[in-house]
Design a protein around this motif. Structure first.
Motif, PDB file in Angstrom:
ATOM      1  N   GLU A 187     -39.995 -45.241 -15.614  1.00  0.00           N
ATOM      2  CA  GLU A 187     -38.566 -45.233 -15.284  1.00  0.00           C
ATOM      3  C   GLU A 187     -37.802 -46.331 -16.016  1.00  0.00           C
ATOM      4  OE1 GLU A 187     -40.805 -43.326 -11.935  1.00  0.00           O
ATOM      5  OE2 GLU A 187     -41.025 -45.164 -13.098  1.00  0.00           O
ATOM      6  N   PHE A 188     -38.401 -47.517 -16.063  1.00  0.00           N
ATOM      7  CA  PHE A 188     -37.738 -48.635 -16.717  1.00  0.00           C
ATOM      8  C   PHE A 188     -37.579 -48.368 -18.213  1.00  0.00           C
ATOM      9  CE2 PHE A 188     -38.130 -53.209 -18.329  1.00  0.00           C
ATOM     10  CZ  PHE A 188     -36.791 -53.476 -18.124  1.00  0.00           C
ATOM     11  N   PHE A 189     -38.659 -47.958 -18.860  1.00  0.00           N
ATOM     12  CA  PHE A 189     -38.589 -47.687 -20.291  1.00  0.00           C
ATOM     13  C   PHE A 189     -37.610 -46.554 -20.601  1.00  0.00           C
ATOM     14  CE2 PHE A 189     -42.811 -49.829 -20.441  1.00  0.00           C
ATOM     15  CZ  PHE A 189     -42.477 -50.787 -21.387  1.00  0.00           C
ATOM     16  N   ASN A 190     -37.640 -45.501 -19.792  1.00  0.00           N
ATOM     17  CA  ASN A 190     -36.718 -44.390 -20.027  1.00  0.00           C
ATOM     18  C   ASN A 190     -35.270 -44.843 -19.898  1.00  0.00           C
ATOM     19  OD1 ASN A 190     -38.761 -42.588 -20.532  1.00  0.00           O
ATOM     20  ND2 ASN A 190     -38.759 -41.682 -18.481  1.00  0.00           N
ATOM     21  N   ALA A 191     -35.004 -45.712 -18.918  1.00  0.00           N
ATOM     22  CA  ALA A 191     -33.638 -46.211 -18.732  1.00  0.00           C
ATOM     23  C   ALA A 191     -33.176 -47.003 -19.952  1.00  0.00           C
ATOM     24  CB  ALA A 191     -33.564 -47.077 -17.478  1.00  0.00           C
ATOM     25  N   LEU A 192     -34.074 -47.830 -20.510  1.00  0.00           N
ATOM     26  CA  LEU A 192     -33.708 -48.622 -21.682  1.00  0.00           C
ATOM     27  C   LEU A 192     -33.508 -47.744 -22.904  1.00  0.00           C
ATOM     28  CD1 LEU A 192     -36.064 -51.725 -21.368  1.00  0.00           C
ATOM     29  CD2 LEU A 192     -33.802 -51.338 -20.378  1.00  0.00           C
ATOM     30  N   MET A 193     -34.275 -46.671 -23.020  1.00  0.00           N
ATOM     31  CA  MET A 193     -34.194 -45.814 -24.198  1.00  0.00           C
ATOM     32  C   MET A 193     -33.058 -44.800 -24.116  1.00  0.00           C
ATOM     33  SD  MET A 193     -36.446 -47.172 -26.003  1.00  0.00           S
ATOM     34  CE  MET A 193     -37.136 -48.656 -25.283  1.00  0.00           C
ATOM     35  N   THR A 194     -32.495 -44.625 -22.935  1.00  0.00           N
ATOM     36  CA  THR A 194     -31.431 -43.624 -22.791  1.00  0.00           C
ATOM     37  C   THR A 194     -30.120 -44.271 -22.346  1.00  0.00           C
ATOM     38  OG1 THR A 194     -32.233 -43.135 -20.547  1.00  0.00           O
ATOM     39  CG2 THR A 194     -33.027 -41.730 -22.347  1.00  0.00           C
ATOM     40  N   THR A 195     -30.065 -44.707 -21.094  1.00  0.00           N
ATOM     41  CA  THR A 195     -28.812 -45.230 -20.548  1.00  0.00           C
ATOM     42  C   THR A 195     -28.371 -46.503 -21.248  1.00  0.00           C
ATOM     43  OG1 THR A 195     -29.440 -44.332 -18.400  1.00  0.00           O
ATOM     44  CG2 THR A 195     -27.616 -45.885 -18.439  1.00  0.00           C
ATOM     45  N   MET A 196     -29.293 -47.454 -21.450  1.00  0.00           N
ATOM     46  CA  MET A 196     -28.909 -48.682 -22.126  1.00  0.00           C
ATOM     47  C   MET A 196     -28.472 -48.394 -23.553  1.00  0.00           C
ATOM     48  SD  MET A 196     -31.054 -52.195 -22.826  1.00  0.00           S
ATOM     49  CE  MET A 196     -30.274 -53.527 -23.776  1.00  0.00           C
ATOM     50  N   ARG A 197     -29.168 -47.477 -24.206  1.00  0.00           N
ATOM     51  CA  ARG A 197     -28.777 -47.112 -25.568  1.00  0.00           C
ATOM     52  C   ARG A 197     -27.351 -46.583 -25.598  1.00  0.00           C
ATOM     53  NH1 ARG A 197     -31.671 -43.281 -30.075  1.00  0.00           N
ATOM     54  NH2 ARG A 197     -29.784 -42.836 -31.253  1.00  0.00           N
ATOM     55  N   ALA A 198     -27.037 -45.645 -24.703  1.00  0.00           N
ATOM     56  CA  ALA A 198     -25.698 -45.060 -24.688  1.00  0.00           C
ATOM     57  C   ALA A 198     -24.641 -46.114 -24.400  1.00  0.00           C
ATOM     58  CB  ALA A 198     -25.635 -43.934 -23.649  1.00  0.00           C
ATOM     59  N   SER A 199     -24.946 -47.024 -23.482  1.00  0.00           N
ATOM     60  CA  SER A 199     -23.993 -48.071 -23.131  1.00  0.00           C
ATOM     61  C   SER A 199     -23.777 -49.034 -24.292  1.00  0.00           C
ATOM     62  CB  SER A 199     -24.493 -48.834 -21.900  1.00  0.00           C
ATOM     63  OG  SER A 199     -23.551 -49.779 -21.465  1.00  0.00           O
ATOM     64  N   ALA A 200     -24.854 -49.388 -25.000  1.00  0.00           N
ATOM     65  CA  ALA A 200     -24.728 -50.281 -26.150  1.00  0.00           C
ATOM     66  C   ALA A 200     -23.958 -49.609 -27.287  1.00  0.00           C
ATOM     67  CB  ALA A 200     -26.109 -50.703 -26.625  1.00  0.00           C
ATOM     68  N   GLU A 201     -24.191 -48.336 -27.479  1.00  0.00           N
ATOM     69  CA  GLU A 201     -23.468 -47.603 -28.515  1.00  0.00           C
ATOM     70  C   GLU A 201     -21.977 -47.557 -28.194  1.00  0.00           C
ATOM     71  OE1 GLU A 201     -23.518 -43.139 -30.513  1.00  0.00           O
ATOM     72  OE2 GLU A 201     -25.363 -43.989 -29.669  1.00  0.00           O
ATOM     73  N   ASP A 202     -21.673 -47.337 -26.926  1.00  0.00           N
ATOM     74  CA  ASP A 202     -20.267 -47.326 -26.506  1.00  0.00           C
ATOM     75  C   ASP A 202     -19.619 -48.693 -26.719  1.00  0.00           C
ATOM     76  OD1 ASP A 202     -18.026 -45.943 -25.145  1.00  0.00           O
ATOM     77  OD2 ASP A 202     -18.360 -47.457 -23.606  1.00  0.00           O
ATOM     78  N   LEU A 203     -20.379 -49.752 -26.423  1.00  0.00           N
ATOM     79  CA  LEU A 203     -19.864 -51.103 -26.629  1.00  0.00           C
ATOM     80  C   LEU A 203     -19.537 -51.350 -28.099  1.00  0.00           C
ATOM     81  CD1 LEU A 203     -19.392 -54.120 -25.873  1.00  0.00           C
ATOM     82  CD2 LEU A 203     -21.840 -54.449 -26.304  1.00  0.00           C
ATOM     83  N   LEU A 204     -20.445 -50.988 -28.984  1.00  0.00           N
ATOM     84  CA  LEU A 204     -20.207 -51.219 -30.403  1.00  0.00           C
ATOM     85  C   LEU A 204     -19.036 -50.378 -30.901  1.00  0.00           C
ATOM     86  CD1 LEU A 204     -21.304 -52.934 -32.665  1.00  0.00           C
ATOM     87  CD2 LEU A 204     -22.860 -51.083 -33.280  1.00  0.00           C
ATOM     88  N   ASP A 205     -18.914 -49.181 -30.376  1.00  0.00           N
ATOM     89  CA  ASP A 205     -17.779 -48.324 -30.724  1.00  0.00           C
ATOM     90  C   ASP A 205     -16.467 -49.005 -30.347  1.00  0.00           C
ATOM     91  OD1 ASP A 205     -16.597 -46.064 -31.742  1.00  0.00           O
ATOM     92  OD2 ASP A 205     -16.832 -44.884 -29.913  1.00  0.00           O
ATOM     93  N   LYS A 206     -16.435 -49.606 -29.148  1.00  0.00           N
ATOM     94  CA  LYS A 206     -15.225 -50.305 -28.700  1.00  0.00           C
ATOM     95  C   LYS A 206     -14.916 -51.506 -29.589  1.00  0.00           C
ATOM     96  CE  LYS A 206     -15.572 -48.994 -23.809  1.00  0.00           C
ATOM     97  NZ  LYS A 206     -15.861 -49.477 -22.439  1.00  0.00           N
ATOM     98  N   LEU A 207     -15.958 -52.252 -29.951  1.00  0.00           N
ATOM     99  CA  LEU A 207     -15.735 -53.416 -30.813  1.00  0.00           C
ATOM    100  C   LEU A 207     -15.113 -53.007 -32.144  1.00  0.00           C
ATOM    101  CD1 LEU A 207     -19.051 -55.452 -30.270  1.00  0.00           C
ATOM    102  CD2 LEU A 207     -16.773 -56.018 -29.410  1.00  0.00           C
ATOM    103  N   LEU A 208     -15.557 -51.889 -32.659  1.00  0.00           N
ATOM    104  CA  LEU A 208     -15.046 -51.441 -33.953  1.00  0.00           C
ATOM    105  C   LEU A 208     -13.647 -50.829 -33.824  1.00  0.00           C
ATOM    106  CD1 LEU A 208     -18.354 -49.915 -35.331  1.00  0.00           C
ATOM    107  CD2 LEU A 208     -17.270 -52.039 -36.057  1.00  0.00           C
ATOM    108  N   ILE A 209     -13.432 -50.081 -32.749  1.00  0.00           N
ATOM    109  CA  ILE A 209     -12.109 -49.470 -32.540  1.00  0.00           C
ATOM    110  C   ILE A 209     -11.046 -50.547 -32.341  1.00  0.00           C
ATOM    111  CG2 ILE A 209     -10.722 -48.150 -30.880  1.00  0.00           C
ATOM    112  CD1 ILE A 209     -13.154 -46.370 -30.457  1.00  0.00           C
ATOM    113  N   GLN A 210     -11.416 -51.584 -31.574  1.00  0.00           N
ATOM    114  CA  GLN A 210     -10.451 -52.635 -31.271  1.00  0.00           C
ATOM    115  C   GLN A 210     -10.246 -53.589 -32.438  1.00  0.00           C
ATOM    116  OE1 GLN A 210     -12.134 -54.398 -27.763  1.00  0.00           O
ATOM    117  NE2 GLN A 210     -11.715 -52.615 -26.469  1.00  0.00           N
TER     118      GLN A 210
END
Length: 492
Positions: A83-106
């Motif tokens: 469960e922990f590994f899956n969360a890091l490989m999916t949810t954390m990935r999506a959240s980090a990608e969204d963060l980087l997208d925001k940094l670039l958009i802003q």
């Protein structure tokens, strides 16, 4: 315009520590850092600081941001679980990608120049590629371990996944002959579905595509393994040890230095055990700590206590509230009084101190500490090497058996517990014998000091780690700083 690096650590203490220290080193050269924490870890760090002080420090070029792993806050992230590994490989990935997208958009200032990601998060290179950013892989383990995994197909072809019960592993380039018990635990188990094994295997292709691979090691300590790695990946750089430079600046420099890093990202409140250490004779204390992740059975903890009691040596023992194995998936705090043998506290009160967490670098650098009883995680190993403290290594999984081999067999600055199997319960009598030997072996102490001197030379001006760090800084300074104006959902 200053370069701007986004640093994404694997969200556990042993990966956060070296990467925050790398952040400080890069920030001291004028590089802007965005350091990515999970919201769970951020809350733990704030609690550890008693909610005082802020992580954000505008004067020092480090910005702290949070992403989510999607798990409940009471989920036991110390557990090696699917469960922990899956969360890091999916949810954390999506959240980090969204963060980087925001940094670039802003269009943050300065614009993002590159991504430095833990190789244990293989998706960090995918995010960097999506946004057309250079990617730097941070290898958090010994380079010898990387050599093992780069030759995994050779290990499989030789029928050593899992290893044969007899015979030595003597065919891996750059490494000395090893006992099967010296291999990482996931190779010893021979289970390809093991989540740790899957993550490690998944990170190897990312290493091949990285602009640089940086590692918290010292070339002179792993010379042959480093040369083998350099042949396959010329972009590999040994930049360790990643600890504050004040620890190499001579005696007396730490006298008024209560916190090694003003931006300490400890997940637990650090106990002030320094006054107790001040009261002990030089090199008389065995420091006992099994890191931030290892979980040990109640029976083994009791045997460790018996060993420390029977050794008649002074000790400082870190017992995390979640050290004892408990129900999978839930965080459980256990009072150490409930698990220690009867009479332990009374019999050791004049020579022992128990704490839930410690400022480890300050402890290892203290003159009263003469040995380190450790699980052998790479972070702890590097710190002990750098401060000249001999080790008694008690591996608890992952690559720690390989680290023990390096400490005991290659550098000869540590001891191993003579158990026939790493999964056996080590009896207190054996622990007592080894703790005594650890504190009394003057030849091993001399070799530890020689290793420390080698490391100090490497980090000093003109040394191998000093040169490699400067080369890496020069690379970051050379990166283009073009602004990117993106819209959400844009294809890169």
């Amino acid at each position: 315009m200053a370069p701007h690096a986004v640093i994404i650590p694997y969200p556990v203490q042993g990966h956060i520590n070296p990467l925050i220290r790398l952040s400080e080193k890069l920030a001291s050269h004028g590089i802007i850092i965005t350091f990515v924490n999970t919201d769970f870890n951020h809350c733990k760090m704030m609690k550890a600081r008693n909610r005082h002080g802020i992580l954000q420090d505008p004067s020092f070029n480090i910005r702290f941001v949070q992403v989510t792993d999607g798990l409940p806050f009471d989920f036991k992230r110390t557990a090696v679980s699917v469960e922990f590994f899956n969360a890091l490989m999916t949810t954390m990935r999506a959240s980090a990608e969204d963060l980087l997208d925001k940094l670039l958009i802003q269009s943050c200032e300065p614009p993002v120049s590159c991504v430095i990601g833990s190789s244990f998060l293989p998706w960090t290179i995918d995010i960097a590629k999506k946004f057309e950013l250079p990617f730097v892989a941070f290898w958090s383990q010994a380079v010898s371990v990387q050599v093992i995994y780069r030759h995994l197909s050779m290990i499989i072809d030789n029928g050593d996944f899992p290893p044969k019960k007899q015979g030595m592993i003597d065919y891996i380039p750059g490494l000395p002959p090893m006992h099967p018990q010296d291999l990482p635990s996931d190779i010893q188990s021979g289970d390809p579905s093991n989540p740790v094994h899957q993550v490690i295997v998944q990170q190897l292709p990312a290493l091949e595509e990285a602009a640089w691979i940086i590692s918290n090691t010292v070339y002179e300590l792993e010379r042959q393994a480093s040369n083998v790695t350099k042949e396959k990946s010329p972009v590999f750089l040994s930049i360790g040890p990643l600890i504050p430079s004040i620890y190499f600046e001579g005696e007396g420099k730490l006298e008024d230095f209560s916190i090694a890093s003003p931006r300490s990202l400890s997940l637990w409140a650090e106990s002030n055990c320094l006054p107790w250490l001040d009261s002990r004779p030089e090199r008389s204390v065995c420091y006992v700590s099994f890191g931030s992740l290892a979980q040990i059975s109640r029976v083994q903890v009791q045997e460790i206590a018996r060993g420390l009691m029977e050794s008649e040596q002074a000790f400082l023992w870190v017992i995390r509230p979640d050290l004892v194995s408990s129900e999978a998936g839930k965080t459980t705090s256990i009072d150490y009084i409930d698990i220690l043998p009867g009479g332990f506290l009374e019999k050791t009160k004049d020579r022992g101190l128990l704490v839930p967490w410690s400022p480890q670098l300050l402890v290892l650098s203290h003159p009263s500490v003469g040995g380190f009883f450790t699980h052998g995680g790479w972070n702890s190993t590097v710190e002990s090497l750098s401060l000249g403290v001999p080790m008694l290594v008690f591996p608890q999984g992952i690559e720690q058996s390989t680290n023990r081999m390096l400490v005991v067999n290659q550098w000869k600055i540590g001891l191993r517990l003579d158990s026939c199997r790493d999964d056996a319960v080590i009896e207190g009598a054996e622990i007592a014998k080894c703790v005594k030997a650890l504190l009394k072996d003057e030849e091993m102490r001399k070799r530890s000091n020689q290793v420390r001197d080698t490391i100090m030379k490497a980090v000093g001006e003109g040394g191998s780690s000093w040169k490699n760090m400067n080369d890496f800084v020069d690379y970051l300074m050379s990166l283009p700083t073009k602004k990117m104006h993106l819209s959400r959902g844009s294809k890169r």
